[in-house]
Scaffold this active site. Structure first.
Site, PDB file in Angstrom:
ATOM      1  N   GLU A 139       7.589  -8.159  -6.177  1.00  0.00           N
ATOM      2  CA  GLU A 139       6.694  -7.012  -5.987  1.00  0.00           C
ATOM      3  C   GLU A 139       6.322  -6.383  -7.330  1.00  0.00           C
ATOM      4  OE1 GLU A 139       6.523  -2.718  -3.613  1.00  0.00           O
ATOM      5  OE2 GLU A 139       8.458  -3.688  -3.974  1.00  0.00           O
ATOM      6  N   ASP A 174       2.267  -4.334  -2.064  1.00  0.00           N
ATOM      7  CA  ASP A 174       2.401  -2.906  -1.769  1.00  0.00           C
ATOM      8  C   ASP A 174       1.104  -2.219  -2.171  1.00  0.00           C
ATOM      9  OD1 ASP A 174       2.960  -0.078  -2.105  1.00  0.00           O
ATOM     10  OD2 ASP A 174       5.073  -0.574  -1.897  1.00  0.00           O
ATOM     11  N   GLN A 200       3.017  -3.588   2.344  1.00  0.00           N
ATOM     12  CA  GLN A 200       3.539  -2.235   2.522  1.00  0.00           C
ATOM     13  C   GLN A 200       2.441  -1.211   2.237  1.00  0.00           C
ATOM     14  OE1 GLN A 200       6.971  -2.248  -0.127  1.00  0.00           O
ATOM     15  NE2 GLN A 200       8.340  -2.818   1.546  1.00  0.00           N
ATOM     16  N   GLU A 236       6.307   2.261   3.734  1.00  0.00           N
ATOM     17  CA  GLU A 236       7.239   2.607   2.663  1.00  0.00           C
ATOM     18  C   GLU A 236       6.674   3.810   1.908  1.00  0.00           C
ATOM     19  OE1 GLU A 236       9.845   0.317  -0.732  1.00  0.00           O
ATOM     20  OE2 GLU A 236       7.676   0.283  -0.890  1.00  0.00           O
TER      21      GLU A 236
END
Length: 256
Positions: A139, A174, A200, A236
């Site tokens: 990530e 993300d 996310q 998240e």
């Protein structure tokens, strides 16, 4: 229907992990994920997962045991510690039935030595996780939140995956981090969608609940779905108040 996972690293983080799983079920999430379950009562966690029927879809490798550690896997002088953290994460993922592990790179300069270390550790992780059917995720983290983190953007992550050449190593996309670092979230996703293992969401720039800020998640979730993404969307975010008071967005997003 879009399947939404509660990231219990941020949501209900004042509760033990097992109790947070029950809360996620109570408020209608489809799955759960976590950050660092290593000091939790695994018997209680397994019971909560069984009682609720929620899958635990992911966890992170440990950050490390030194002040400022943010993962270990790109640190040339911590290779054994990094591999121990991978082994630990696989063991906990097996206990919880999780199929995704976020392999944290750590604070390290971007140079051939650190890149080689990260790639070698991903090879190790891939080999160890493969018999369990697990996927490793990398990530990119934005520099506003995590200055000096080795993996900084999606182009670098794509390059790493091309060099790793392992089917069970993917990108954790993300949207919050991508927006903060690169912008053009949908454009970025289209270029690497075949490499994405998990998505996310959180608002940007606040990282609060996803129905605030500058990102239009109604649009983005529709696009992800139409583009063929069928996995979970991980919530998240850092709640702006009590977690239960920040969930008015959930039913509408699940209905997309």
């Amino acid at each position: 229907m879009v399947k939404i996972s509660a990231n219990l690293g941020f949501l209900w983080q004042d509760l033990p992990l097992a109790d947070a799983i029950y809360e996620a079920k109570r408020y209608g999430f489809d799955a759960v994920e976590c950050h660092f379950p290593y000091n939790q009562d695994m018997n209680a966690v397994k019971t909560a997962l069984s009682d609720t029927g929620l899958p635990m879809i992911g966890l992170n490798t440990a950050t490390g045991d030194k002040q400022g550690d943010s993962g270990l896997c790109a640190l040339p002088d911590r290779i054994q510690d990094a591999q121990n953290s991978i082994t630990q994460a696989i063991a906990y993922a097996h206990i919880m039935g999780s199929k995704n592990i976020h392999v944290m790179a750590g604070i390290a300069p971007q140079n051939p030595h650190t890149e080689r270390t990260f790639i070698d550790n991903l090879h190790y992780a891939s080999k160890e996780a493969s018999p369990h059917g697990m996927t490793l995720l990398i990530e990119p983290l934005n520099a506003f939140d995590k200055a000096g983190y080795f993996l900084s953007d999606t182009l670098q992550a794509q390059d790493i995956l091309h060099k790793v050449q392992r089917d069970n190593v993917k990108i954790l996309f993300d949207c919050y981090h991508v927006q903060r670092t690169e912008g053009n979230v949908w454009h970025r996703y289209q270029h690497i969608s075949h490499l994405v293992g998990h998505i996310q969401i959180a608002s940007s720039p606040q990282r609060a609940e996803p129905n605030t800020g500058e990102l239009n998640y109604t649009y983005l979730l529709q696009q992800f779905k139409q583009h063929g993404y069928t996995g979970y969307i991980g919530a998240e975010y850092i709640p702006s108040g009590a977690t239960a008071d920040t969930l008015d967005w959930l039913p509408a997003y699940q209905a997309i």
